[in-house]
Design a protein around this motif. Structure first.
Motif, PDB file in Angstrom:
ATOM      1  N   MET A   5       5.193  -6.346   4.436  1.00  0.00           N
ATOM      2  CA  MET A   5       3.969  -6.592   3.675  1.00  0.00           C
ATOM      3  C   MET A   5       2.768  -6.976   4.536  1.00  0.00           C
ATOM      4  O   MET A   5       1.687  -7.222   4.013  1.00  0.00           O
ATOM      5  N   HIS A   6       2.929  -6.999   5.873  1.00  0.00           N
ATOM      6  CA  HIS A   6       1.860  -7.561   6.703  1.00  0.00           C
ATOM      7  C   HIS A   6       1.926  -6.951   8.098  1.00  0.00           C
ATOM      8  O   HIS A   6       2.672  -7.430   8.957  1.00  0.00           O
ATOM      9  N   CYS A   7       1.156  -5.895   8.328  1.00  0.00           N
ATOM     10  CA  CYS A   7       1.093  -5.237   9.637  1.00  0.00           C
ATOM     11  C   CYS A   7      -0.362  -4.969  10.003  1.00  0.00           C
ATOM     12  O   CYS A   7      -1.204  -4.771   9.125  1.00  0.00           O
ATOM     13  N   HIS A   8      -0.619  -4.894  11.298  1.00  0.00           N
ATOM     14  CA  HIS A   8      -1.959  -4.567  11.783  1.00  0.00           C
ATOM     15  C   HIS A   8      -1.890  -3.384  12.740  1.00  0.00           C
ATOM     16  O   HIS A   8      -1.107  -3.402  13.695  1.00  0.00           O
ATOM     17  N   SER A   9      -2.706  -2.383  12.487  1.00  0.00           N
ATOM     18  CA  SER A   9      -2.799  -1.234  13.385  1.00  0.00           C
ATOM     19  C   SER A   9      -4.014  -1.412  14.298  1.00  0.00           C
ATOM     20  O   SER A   9      -4.702  -2.438  14.244  1.00  0.00           O
ATOM     21  N   VAL A  10      -4.286  -0.409  15.108  1.00  0.00           N
ATOM     22  CA  VAL A  10      -5.446  -0.463  16.005  1.00  0.00           C
ATOM     23  C   VAL A  10      -6.761  -0.549  15.229  1.00  0.00           C
ATOM     24  O   VAL A  10      -7.812  -0.823  15.815  1.00  0.00           O
TER      25      VAL A  10
END
Length: 216
Positions: A5-10
């Motif tokens: 539920m919680h990811c960060h991409s570039v």
């Protein structure tokens, strides 16, 4: 269904991983007989309205949803089901948002906003819950956060137990191999961001760690 539920991409200013790199790593995890079905890209202080991950999701058989992680006066908040109406009401780049108003208006717009990593020292929701504002909108918090330091998830656990909150899990990944370390288990299938909001509102889910998904 297991969802990070919680990811960060570039697209976030502090992440080194692309969405495709996450999806490729999930194939590695699946070969290890671990289950990951979807991720939510919760980019910092923004919502990527025009990003379309449909082709990538089909290629790697992993659903990719979009969300946001916003800075507020009372800690960081994860927002799911972001739509044009909610975007018109708040400046997502504002680092001093009113989280009480954000939660209220998100509900009115068919979205949901909830505290991220509430046990994080200095900036988590635990620091603010007794500070005066009406936090009655809070029903769910991020219970398991893969980026938490020692003691922070424990603080979140204590908060959940004391206040009767529900808890989700997310990796808070900023680099490829961190994805899916913590997730949320939903018993039903989730195909859209709207269905994700509905499932969160229904409350039938639990926070899990990647190792909980092992299939022997």
């Amino acid at each position: 269904m297991y969802v990070d539920m919680h990811c960060h991409s570039v697209s976030s200013d502090d992440s080194r991983a692309t969405a495709e790199q996450y999806l490729k790593w999930i194939q590695v995890l699946r070969k290890r007989r671990q289950q990951v079905d979807a991720i939510v890209l919760t980019e910092h202080r923004k919502f990527d309205t025009h990003q379309d991950y449909t082709a990538l999701a089909e290629q790697y058989d992993v659903r990719v949803f979009r969300g946001s992680e916003l800075d507020t006066r009372y800690g960081h908040f994860l927002v799911y089901g972001v739509n044009d109406k909610l975007l018109s009401m708040f400046d997502f780049a504002d680092v001093n948002l009113d989280s009480v108003a954000l939660m209220r208006e998100a509900r009115e717009c068919g979205a949901i906003a909830l505290p991220a990593h509430p046990g994080r020292f200095g900036i988590g929701f635990c620091e603010y819950i007794d500070s005066g504002p009406d936090f009655s909108e809070v029903e769910t918090v991020e219970l398991l956060n893969g980026g938490s330091r020692k003691g922070e998830n424990e603080r979140a656990q204590e908060l959940v137990e004391q206040r009767g909150f529900r808890g989700i899990g997310g990796s808070d990944a900023h680099f490829t191999s961190a994805v899916a370390t913590c997730m949320t288990y939903f018993p039903g299938q989730i195909r859209t961001e709207s269905e994700l909001v509905q499932a969160l509102r229904a409350g039938d889910f639990r926070a899990v760690r990647l190792e909980d998904t092992n299939h022997r």
